[in-house]
Scaffold this motif. Sequence first.
Motif, PDB file in Angstrom:
ATOM      1  N   HIS A  82       0.834  -1.201   0.000  1.00  0.00           N
ATOM      2  CA  HIS A  82       0.000   0.000   0.000  1.00  0.00           C
ATOM      3  C   HIS A  82       0.871   1.256   0.000  1.00  0.00           C
ATOM      4  N   GLU A  83       1.909   1.266   0.814  1.00  0.00           N
ATOM      5  CA  GLU A  83       2.816   2.423   0.848  1.00  0.00           C
ATOM      6  C   GLU A  83       3.515   2.607  -0.497  1.00  0.00           C
ATOM      7  N   ARG A  84       3.944   1.511  -1.113  1.00  0.00           N
ATOM      8  CA  ARG A  84       4.597   1.588  -2.428  1.00  0.00           C
ATOM      9  C   ARG A  84       3.635   2.146  -3.467  1.00  0.00           C
ATOM     10  N   ARG A  97       1.102   9.093  -5.918  1.00  0.00           N
ATOM     11  CA  ARG A  97       1.440  10.518  -5.738  1.00  0.00           C
ATOM     12  C   ARG A  97       2.314  11.036  -6.868  1.00  0.00           C
ATOM     13  N   ALA A  98       3.152  10.152  -7.396  1.00  0.00           N
ATOM     14  CA  ALA A  98       4.019  10.539  -8.509  1.00  0.00           C
ATOM     15  C   ALA A  98       3.284  10.422  -9.845  1.00  0.00           C
ATOM     16  N   GLY A  99       2.025   9.956  -9.807  1.00  0.00           N
ATOM     17  CA  GLY A  99       1.230   9.832 -11.029  1.00  0.00           C
ATOM     18  C   GLY A  99       1.559   8.600 -11.844  1.00  0.00           C
ATOM     19  N   LYS A 100       2.194   7.607 -11.229  1.00  0.00           N
ATOM     20  CA  LYS A 100       2.616   6.411 -11.964  1.00  0.00           C
ATOM     21  C   LYS A 100       1.796   5.167 -11.625  1.00  0.00           C
ATOM     22  N   ALA A 101       0.796   5.306 -10.783  1.00  0.00           N
ATOM     23  CA  ALA A 101      -0.008   4.136 -10.407  1.00  0.00           C
ATOM     24  C   ALA A 101      -1.480   4.518 -10.381  1.00  0.00           C
ATOM     25  N   ASP A 102      -2.304   3.500 -10.504  1.00  0.00           N
ATOM     26  CA  ASP A 102      -3.750   3.659 -10.477  1.00  0.00           C
ATOM     27  C   ASP A 102      -4.229   3.735  -9.022  1.00  0.00           C
ATOM     28  N   GLY A 103      -5.132   4.656  -8.745  1.00  0.00           N
ATOM     29  CA  GLY A 103      -5.670   4.799  -7.396  1.00  0.00           C
ATOM     30  C   GLY A 103      -6.499   3.605  -6.959  1.00  0.00           C
TER      31      GLY A 103
END
Length: 113
Positions: free
Chosen positions: A58-60, A66-72
């Motif tokens: 979850h932290e990763r 936050r960096a815009g590289k993962a899906d929420g």
Amino acid sequence: MSQKNHCSCSTSRHDPITTFLLGLRVLGSEITWMLLRLLAAIEIRQLESRLRKENKEHERLRSLWRAGKADGDEMLLAARQADFLREELNFLRGEIPVRRERFEASRKERWGL
């Protein structure tokens, strides 16, 4: 004579052999409880390990989001999974004393104590 039989019946329940056999039954029952408790402790440790992994994931994912590289959605799924594991751990920890009470009550009922 019947009075003598009545006395011997009431004392025969507390003779040394009966007491010894009851002690063996209690010992066997307590060993069974120890094994059940050990299995519960193993299950709790496994869930704690999974919870640590889910928290790290979850932290990763939160950092990547936050960096815009993962899906929420993935981050939310990991958070929900961690919440579920926390709830399950709390339930299992609280269930141990309840199981012990049931175990003892069942033993008393089966043995007529």
